[in-house]
Design a protein around this motif. Structure first.
Motif, PDB file in Angstrom:
ATOM      1  N   SER A  67      -8.703 -25.588   4.975  1.00 17.61           N
ATOM      2  CA  SER A  67     -10.122 -25.351   5.291  1.00 17.61           C
ATOM      3  C   SER A  67     -11.022 -25.606   4.080  1.00 17.61           C
ATOM      4  N   ASP A  68     -10.513 -25.307   2.839  1.00 23.85           N
ATOM      5  CA  ASP A  68     -11.283 -25.662   1.626  1.00 23.85           C
ATOM      6  C   ASP A  68     -11.531 -27.168   1.601  1.00 23.85           C
ATOM      7  N   LEU A  69     -10.451 -27.909   1.915  1.00 21.48           N
ATOM      8  CA  LEU A  69     -10.521 -29.372   1.858  1.00 21.48           C
ATOM      9  C   LEU A  69     -11.508 -29.925   2.865  1.00 21.48           C
ATOM     10  N   ILE A  70     -11.395 -29.415   4.099  1.00 27.53           N
ATOM     11  CA  ILE A  70     -12.280 -29.930   5.155  1.00 27.53           C
ATOM     12  C   ILE A  70     -13.729 -29.601   4.812  1.00 27.53           C
ATOM     13  N   ALA A  71     -13.956 -28.387   4.265  1.00 24.86           N
ATOM     14  CA  ALA A  71     -15.325 -27.994   3.927  1.00 24.86           C
ATOM     15  C   ALA A  71     -15.924 -28.947   2.894  1.00 24.86           C
ATOM     16  N   ILE A  72     -15.147 -29.254   1.852  1.00 27.61           N
ATOM     17  CA  ILE A  72     -15.703 -30.110   0.793  1.00 27.61           C
ATOM     18  C   ILE A  72     -15.827 -31.565   1.285  1.00 27.61           C
ATOM     19  N   ILE A  73     -14.904 -32.005   2.135  1.00 31.77           N
ATOM     20  CA  ILE A  73     -15.003 -33.374   2.676  1.00 31.77           C
ATOM     21  C   ILE A  73     -16.277 -33.503   3.510  1.00 31.77           C
ATOM     22  N   GLU A  74     -16.508 -32.507   4.377  1.00 29.58           N
ATOM     23  CA  GLU A  74     -17.684 -32.586   5.251  1.00 29.58           C
ATOM     24  C   GLU A  74     -18.978 -32.527   4.461  1.00 29.58           C
ATOM     25  N   LYS A  75     -18.937 -31.783   3.350  1.00 29.48           N
ATOM     26  CA  LYS A  75     -20.139 -31.665   2.527  1.00 29.48           C
ATOM     27  C   LYS A  75     -20.516 -33.015   1.904  1.00 29.48           C
ATOM     28  N   TYR A  76     -19.524 -33.774   1.491  1.00 26.65           N
ATOM     29  CA  TYR A  76     -19.830 -34.998   0.736  1.00 26.65           C
ATOM     30  C   TYR A  76     -19.626 -36.300   1.516  1.00 26.65           C
TER      31      TYR A  76
END
Lengths: 125, 364
Positions: free
Chosen positions: A113-122
């Protein structure tokens, strides 16, 4: 929903980690993931795959992440592709850095979920 | 003389006093001797009593006066030499002490650098396998039967074990990466406010009241990031000690050392001199205190009483290390009336080698 899957390229010399990230991201149905385990081959892999975002390890045996990042930034086709550094080599302290070499940065070990959050942000829109 | 136990340091003040005493004794003797000679000469009548009252008396008195002036001049010269010698010894002693402190710091820095390299290497090697385990757990979470409590329990325990191992690695990196300090004059109030801001999640969650008493304090000599880390660790400890809420009191004030105490004195190992002005920060919680049997181990790396709730045993060792490198002091004691601990941090207001106030107390 016929949303186009976002293409993510993972460059990490820890092959098993790359594979597991691929499994977890693709399981969500929103991503198509390619894994490259050699820094020196990252540029070619990115050109061939045409990712929407690149996740880049910092400490790799053959070619370090920042050097790969410079190649990507210098490439006309890829220079606008977002790059996120993901590494075990990190500055620490109460305020752990959120950027590295001017790019967003995430410390290992991340959760999916950390990964998906940062991917979606950028992710480029 | 107990002073000899403190090694090669020389007690200049005592030396000066002794030299003076000996000179005074000799001077006394030397003034008595001409007097005795006069009495002898008069009594055995080698000279008649007229020498003291007749026309020759003037010459006699001049001779005696010149003698006395010579002695007085000699005394001044000797005292001057003693003072100059004492001054020189004092200066050399101070230079030697500074050199030794610098050497200690270099050795410590070199030690921390090698520990740092080892820790950074180990951290990298551990974080990659941990990442694979975490990703594997994320994958399995959706694959297992969610109605099976035992499976959910097993997965959640495995996940918290990954977090714990990661916490240890981070703590180790913090502990080890202390060699590159950038000390400067910093505003302690600002640092304390920043650190309180960074633990606000921990304190709010437990409904902890913060009480601040910052008097007018001089700037301290420190690396602001590291110092912030010290207070973040100490405030989180205080918050953890009060799971049901309470008051966290933070006091900061200037402090003058009036007497010799552990870490305060004239030895090289002492970080403060008697008479020196430092800044004292006291952090007081309303928790359960520290059991006496573990008090001696609280600064040991990896010692923790909170292993089950994610404690790594590196919080206080990091604090101690940072304060040591800043040549400050940190002490932790239970409140005498019970119900909580008081942590006291003493910090330098100037560079580490000024040796201020050392003349205030010659007894060490």
């Amino acid at each position: 929903m016929a949303a186009v899957k976002k293409k993510i390229l993972i460059v990490d010399d820890e092959e098993d980690f790359g594979r597991m990230v691929k499994l977890n991201l693709e399981k969500t149905g929103g991503f198509e993931v390619a894994v490259e385990s050699f820094g020196s081959r990252a540029l070619a892999a990115a050109k061939a795959f045409g990712p929407d975002l690149i996740i880049l390890d910092i400490m790799m045996r053959d070619m370090a992440g920042p050097a790969v990042e410079r190649q990507i930034s210098a490439d006309t086709a890829l220079k606008n592709t977002p790059v996120i550094f993901l590494s075990a080599a990190v500055p620490h302290g109460p305020k752990a850095a959120e950027t590295f070499s001017g790019r967003p940065y995430l410390a290992k070990p991340p959760t999916t979920s950390d990964l998906i959050a940062i991917i979606e942000k950028y992710l480029k829109k | 003389m107990p002073e000899k136990n403190t090694g090669p340091e020389i007690n200049v003040r005592r030396m000066r006093t002794e030299a003076l005493q000996r000179f005074n004794t000799a001077f006394g003797l030397m003034t008595i001797i001409p007097l005795l000679i006069c009495i002898y000469l008069v009594t055995v009548k080698l000279f008649s009593i007229e020498i003291l009252v007749g026309p020759n008396a003037v010459y006699f008195l001049i001779v005696v006066l010149i003698g006395l002036l010579g002695l007085l001049y000699g005394r001044t010269v000797i005292l001057g030499i003693v003072a100059r010698l004492a001054e020189e010894i004092e200066q050399r002693e101070k230079a030697q002490r500074n050199l030794r402190a610098a050497q200690d710091q270099l050795i410590q820095a070199a030690k921390m650098e090698s520990v740092g390299q080892l820790a950074a290497g180990a951290a990298h090697e551990m974080k990659n396998p941990l990442s694979i385990v975490q990703m594997g757990l994320d994958y399995l979470k959706d694959a297992v039967d969610k109605s099976n409590d035992k499976m959910a329990f097993t997965l959640s325990k495995m996940e918290s074990a990954v977090r714990r191992a990661d916490g240890v690695v981070r703590g180790l990196l913090d502990y080890a990466s202390l060699s590159d300090l950038e000390p400067q004059e910093v505003d302690l109030k600002q640092i304390l406010e920043n650190a309180l801001g960074l633990v606000v999640h921990e304190t709010d969650k437990r409904k902890i009241q913060i009480e601040k008493a910052f008097s007018d304090i001089p700037a301290v000599w420190a690396d602001s990031n590291r110092l912030e880390q010290v207070f973040v660790n100490l405030f989180s400890n205080a918050a953890f000690a009060m799971p049901g809420g309470g008051t966290l009191t933070v006091r900061a004030s200037a402090h003058k050392f009036d007497s010799i105490e552990p870490g305060v004195g004239r030895r090289t190992a002492d970080n403060f001199r008697v008479g020196e002005i430092a800044v004292a920060v006291e952090i007081e919680d309303m928790g359960h205190g520290i059991p006496q049997d573990v008090m001696g181990r609280i600064f040991d790396p990896f010692f923790t009483t909170r292993r089950s709730s994610g404690g790594t045993g590196l919080g206080l060792p990091v604090v101690k290390n940072i304060i040591d490198i800043h040549r400050g002091l940190v002490t932790i004691r239970n409140k005498p009336e019970g119900g909580g601990v008081i942590v006291r941090v003493l910090l330098k207001t100037q560079g580490a080698n000024d040796g201020g106030g050392e003349k205030e107390n010659p007894d060490r």
